[in-house]
Write a protein that holds these residues in place. Structure first.
Motif: not given
Length: 207
Positions: A195-205
């Motif tokens: 989608m044009r307004k759907l992205g993401f960011r990552c979680m780091a462990e």
């Protein structure tokens, strides 16, 4: 002797209790209330994805399956932007959109390998769980709603754009937090395609 041993044990406990927190991986902030869990300060940006593609191209080649499967759906951007959204320029720091869940997962795997090698420690990146989003956004102003997407290249100390920029994928396939078009922070919705307004960011462990 017994007293010395007890004192020594007490000293170890005291030193352990006041041990410094483990250093956050670059670009992340510790999630309040969770141990060794960190979240990106901003969504993954266009320039970050181009760096990823460049790495895949250099390692596997332009005709490789790895590179071709990482290419985004550029038609998504044409729905909202007149200028070429993915080329170097004014949209470098905008959230990366037009990618699938599997593409986002592959990016996390690649980043885990690259950053672990660079920082010489085991760091595992993944898409965040809904629990992590809720804990990270616990004090977010619910009245702050943005119009569409905006650049992440702004001054900030903790998280930027959480719940008020691009919608963001969670670790559950097809589930995302709504972003700028929400009524409450971390409100979820289902998605099926890029989608044009759907992205993401990552979680780091940290392991």
């Amino acid at each position: 002797m017994r007293l010395l041993l007890l004192c020594g044990f007490a000293a170890v406990v005291l030193l352990t209790s006041f041990a410094p927190a483990r250093k956050a991986p670059a670009g992340t902030v510790a999630v309040p209330g969770l141990t060794n869990i960190f979240l990106d300060k901003v969504e993954i940006t266009n320039i970050s994805w181009r760096e990823y593609l460049y790495s895949l191209k250099q390692k596997h080649g332009a005709d490789s399956e790895e590179y071709l499967e990482a290419l985004p759906d550029t038609g998504i951007w044409k729905q909202a932007y007149e200028a070429p959204f993915f080329r170097p320029g004014i949209y470098d720091e905008y959230p990366m959109v037009g990618v699938t869940y599997n593409q986002a997962q592959a990016y996390c795997t690649w980043r885990s390998e690259v950053v672990s090698s660079k920082e010489n420690r085991k760091i595992t990146y993944s898409l965040p769980s809904l629990k992590v989003y809720k804990m990270a956004s616990a004090k977010t102003d619910l009245n702050k709603i943005a119009e569409g997407l905006y650049s992440t290249n702004l001054g900030f100390r903790t998280f930027l754009g959480l719940c008020d920029n691009a919608a963001e994928m969670t670790v559950v396939e097809g589930q995302a937090i709504r972003g700028s078009e929400r009524e409450q922070c971390a409100e979820i919705f289902e998605y099926y395609v890029p989608m044009r307004k759907l992205g993401f960011r990552c979680m780091a462990e940290l392991k």
